[in-house]
Design a protein around this motif. Structure first.
Motif, PDB file in Angstrom:
ATOM      1  N   LEU A  13     -16.759  20.428   6.057  1.00  0.00           N
ATOM      2  CA  LEU A  13     -16.056  20.273   7.340  1.00  0.00           C
ATOM      3  C   LEU A  13     -15.334  18.921   7.419  1.00  0.00           C
ATOM      4  N   GLY A  14     -16.081  17.836   7.207  1.00  0.00           N
ATOM      5  CA  GLY A  14     -15.517  16.502   7.436  1.00  0.00           C
ATOM      6  C   GLY A  14     -15.008  15.795   6.193  1.00  0.00           C
ATOM      7  N   CYS A  17     -19.504  13.929   3.861  1.00  0.00           N
ATOM      8  CA  CYS A  17     -20.912  14.068   3.451  1.00  0.00           C
ATOM      9  C   CYS A  17     -21.058  14.999   2.247  1.00  0.00           C
ATOM     10  N   ARG A  18     -21.008  16.306   2.482  1.00  0.00           N
ATOM     11  CA  ARG A  18     -21.359  17.263   1.427  1.00  0.00           C
ATOM     12  C   ARG A  18     -20.335  17.354   0.306  1.00  0.00           C
ATOM     13  N   HIS A  50     -12.048  13.153  10.035  1.00  0.00           N
ATOM     14  CA  HIS A  50     -12.391  11.885   9.358  1.00  0.00           C
ATOM     15  C   HIS A  50     -11.385  11.492   8.284  1.00  0.00           C
TER      16      HIS A  50
HETATM   17  P1  4NP Z   1     -19.530  17.137   6.101  1.00  0.00           P
HETATM   18  O1  4NP Z   1     -20.383  16.597   7.343  1.00  0.00           O
HETATM   19  O2  4NP Z   1     -18.792  18.366   6.583  1.00  0.00           O
HETATM   20  O3  4NP Z   1     -20.562  17.442   5.076  1.00  0.00           O
HETATM   21  O4  4NP Z   1     -18.586  15.997   5.713  1.00  0.00           O
HETATM   22  C1  4NP Z   1     -19.860  16.403   8.622  1.00  0.00           C
HETATM   23  C2  4NP Z   1     -19.112  15.288   8.896  1.00  0.00           C
HETATM   24  C3  4NP Z   1     -18.624  15.082  10.173  1.00  0.00           C
HETATM   25  C4  4NP Z   1     -18.874  16.027  11.172  1.00  0.00           C
HETATM   26  C5  4NP Z   1     -19.629  17.143  10.890  1.00  0.00           C
HETATM   27  C6  4NP Z   1     -20.111  17.341   9.607  1.00  0.00           C
HETATM   28  N1  4NP Z   1     -18.390  15.806  12.467  1.00  0.00           N
HETATM   29  O5  4NP Z   1     -18.684  16.626  13.365  1.00  0.00           O
HETATM   30  O6  4NP Z   1     -17.678  14.807  12.729  1.00  0.00           O
END
Ligand code: 4NP
Length: 164
Positions: A13-14, A17-18, A50
């Motif tokens: 999503l962002g 992280c993953r 982000h």
């Molecule tokens: P990602 O984690 O998708 O693994 O990078 C997230 C990063 C930010 C958000 C949600 C998940 N957010 O809601 O801002």
């Protein structure tokens, strides 16, 4: 004969992280085998929340405990990525749906897979979003991604005859 490298794109999503963890873990495995000229990795987010940011510090700390440095800056997934990459790995089912929603003609469906399809030890179907949880969630993401990345590397080596 030289071939263009096989290109993997990890998507969450962002993109803080993953998917940057998946990208950097996979690069680690690729470098261990000296395959960095043959398999290349990138990552992206389905959202623009982000864009331009480095990986989340909690995620970077969990990766550092396993000797992995998280490099890169967040970017958003774009339609051109369907053409530019050979395989697109979604971290969860929502990411998967959001990616395929951009493939309006269904031309690239077969390029998009769930990352957990490649797990050999974990039974999870999705890499859980660790963003609003505690530090255990971040180390679990690393465990799961390591399992899936090892399986993914074997898959690429088994299906791409020009990589050895
Ligand atoms: P990602 O984690 O998708 O693994 O990078 C997230 C990063 C930010 C958000 C949600 C998940 N957010 O809601 O801002």
């Amino acid at each position: 004969m030289t071939h263009s490298p096989y290109k993997l794109l990890f998507v969450c999503l962002g993109n803080i992280c993953r998917s940057p963890s998946a990208e950097n873990l996979m690069n680690h495995l690729i470098e261990q085998r000296g395959l960095q000229n043959q398999i290349v990795c990138d990552s992206a987010g389905t959202s623009a929340y982000h864009v331009g940011e480095p990986p989340d510090q909690r995620m970077a700390a969990a990766a550092a405990k396993r000797g992995i440095t998280l490099k890169g800056r967040a970017r958003q997934f774009q339609e051109q990525d369907f053409e530019a990459f050979d395989l697109i790995l979604a971290m969860d089912k929502e990411n998967y749906r959001n990616i395929l929603a951009l493939d309006r003609q269904g031309l690239y469906r077969d390029k998009v897979r769930l990352m957990c399809d490649f797990c050999r030890h974990h039974r999870d179907r999705e890499v859980p979003d660790p963003y609003y949880g505690g530090s255990d969630g971040f180390s679990y993401v690393i465990d799961l991604l390591l399992d899936a990345s090892e399986g993914l590397l074997e898959y690429v080596l088994n299906t791409q005859e020009t990589i050895a």
